[in-house]
Design an enzyme around this catalytic site. Sequence first.
Site, mmCIF file in Angstrom:
data_model
loop_
_atom_site.group_PDB
_atom_site.id
_atom_site.type_symbol
_atom_site.label_atom_id
_atom_site.label_comp_id
_atom_site.label_asym_id
_atom_site.label_seq_id
_atom_site.Cartn_x
_atom_site.Cartn_y
_atom_site.Cartn_z
ATOM 1 N N ASP A 130 0.822 -1.177 -0.016
ATOM 2 C CA ASP A 130 0.062 0.116 -0.168
ATOM 3 C C ASP A 130 0.917 1.063 0.257
ATOM 4 O OD1 ASP A 130 -1.344 2.300 1.507
ATOM 5 O OD2 ASP A 130 -2.895 1.009 0.965
ATOM 6 N N TRP A 157 -5.282 1.707 0.395
ATOM 7 C CA TRP A 157 -5.590 0.985 -1.002
ATOM 8 C C TRP A 157 -5.587 -0.619 -0.393
ATOM 9 C CZ3 TRP A 157 -6.969 4.464 -3.450
ATOM 10 C CH2 TRP A 157 -6.428 5.623 -3.601
ATOM 11 N N ASP A 158 -4.839 -1.003 0.729
ATOM 12 C CA ASP A 158 -5.370 -2.494 1.110
ATOM 13 C C ASP A 158 -6.567 -2.552 1.595
ATOM 14 O OD1 ASP A 158 -2.748 -3.438 0.984
ATOM 15 O OD2 ASP A 158 -2.119 -2.994 3.004
ATOM 16 N N LEU A 159 -7.210 -1.725 2.311
ATOM 17 C CA LEU A 159 -8.645 -1.719 2.702
ATOM 18 C C LEU A 159 -9.513 -1.859 1.652
ATOM 19 C CD1 LEU A 159 -8.316 0.517 5.984
ATOM 20 C CD2 LEU A 159 -8.230 -1.944 5.644
#
Length: 402
Positions: A130, A157-159
Amino acid sequence: MYPLLSGLSVIEASSFVASPTAGLYCAQFGAEVIRVDQIGGGPDFRRWPVTEANDSLYWENLNRAKKSVALDLGRPEGRELLQELVRATGQFITNFPVEGFLGHSKLAEGRADLITVRVMGWADGTPALDYTVNNSVGYPMLTGAGPEPVNHVLPAWDLLTGAYAAFALLAAIQRRTATGEGGEVRLPLSDVAIGTVANLGGVAEVLYSGANRPRLGNAVYGLFGRDFVTRDGQRTMIVVVTPRQWANLIAALNLGDAIAAIEAERGVSFAKDDGLRFDHRDALYPLFEKAIVGRDHADLATAFDAGGIVHSAYRTMADAVQDPALVADNPIFGAVENTSGFAYPAAGAFATVPQIERQPPRPAPRNGQHSEEVLSDRLSLSSGEIARLIDVGIVGTTPTGD
């Protein structure tokens, strides 16, 4: 758990944030999510924050409501067991590499309708995180006031990728129900990031203007929104998004005459135009700074709430977790026996579903806690065969009483 996904089973082989988040959301809505890790835990098993006993509070919360199978994935027999579990279940979430023993084509040899959702770094298969993808799409060069880039601490961005992966899994299942076809969904962090930039108009903006957006500190681009300091030293964020909020903000601060004077001088009207308020912030901000610094925060908060004005005081996370509205009185939280042994409020599903009672959150598993159960139920292995696999170190379990 909500029973919305009851009857759905998913194998998850993953680590860090995005892929485990996809499994977590499925589990919170009732799916049986079986996380398969290396015996002793994967690379994220001790990720900070940790307790004094080195139990990861991060891992504990990203893996709530899941089951755990522990295998020695460095040995062929352990890898084959994971492959068999994926085929037996039919749904697979992973961030393992495209090629290798968990490649979709290899897994689908024994299960043509298999659905794989694969979280990736870059679309070509090269790794990314991320924090590096965020740099690549330009946000740290918009954050702060400059000149140095400012990284954010939230792995956005991970989430987003985790949530999109859960959505993609359900979409692929719906397609399989209609056509009988499985397939692999590939979801790179980089595409989620640049696609989101595009969805917010960012790609079009820089191509249209030929320039980067200015760095604005805490000001909100294109709106009247910024942080201000009150008389008692409280920094608070104020954002206006509707004409009514603008009118009520002016009234609450008694700035009607001063605003009218600026409008007359510059030949504009701020009543219904967000962009004009932003463009003329050089004249507006000083008025608001002077009015706000002359009032205490509690007084302003009362006036703003009465006018439906969006505002929030800045505070630390330690302050936030003591807010009853956010945690203690919030029904998404509940008490649960945590594997770390530390008692604290645990979060369950965020959404509410009419006619379905909200269920309390469930604990994360211990590494290998469900190995024997899953291998028996999913692969129909006998107790003797499972005992042999445990004895030779292929399968890991949680010691009794642990």
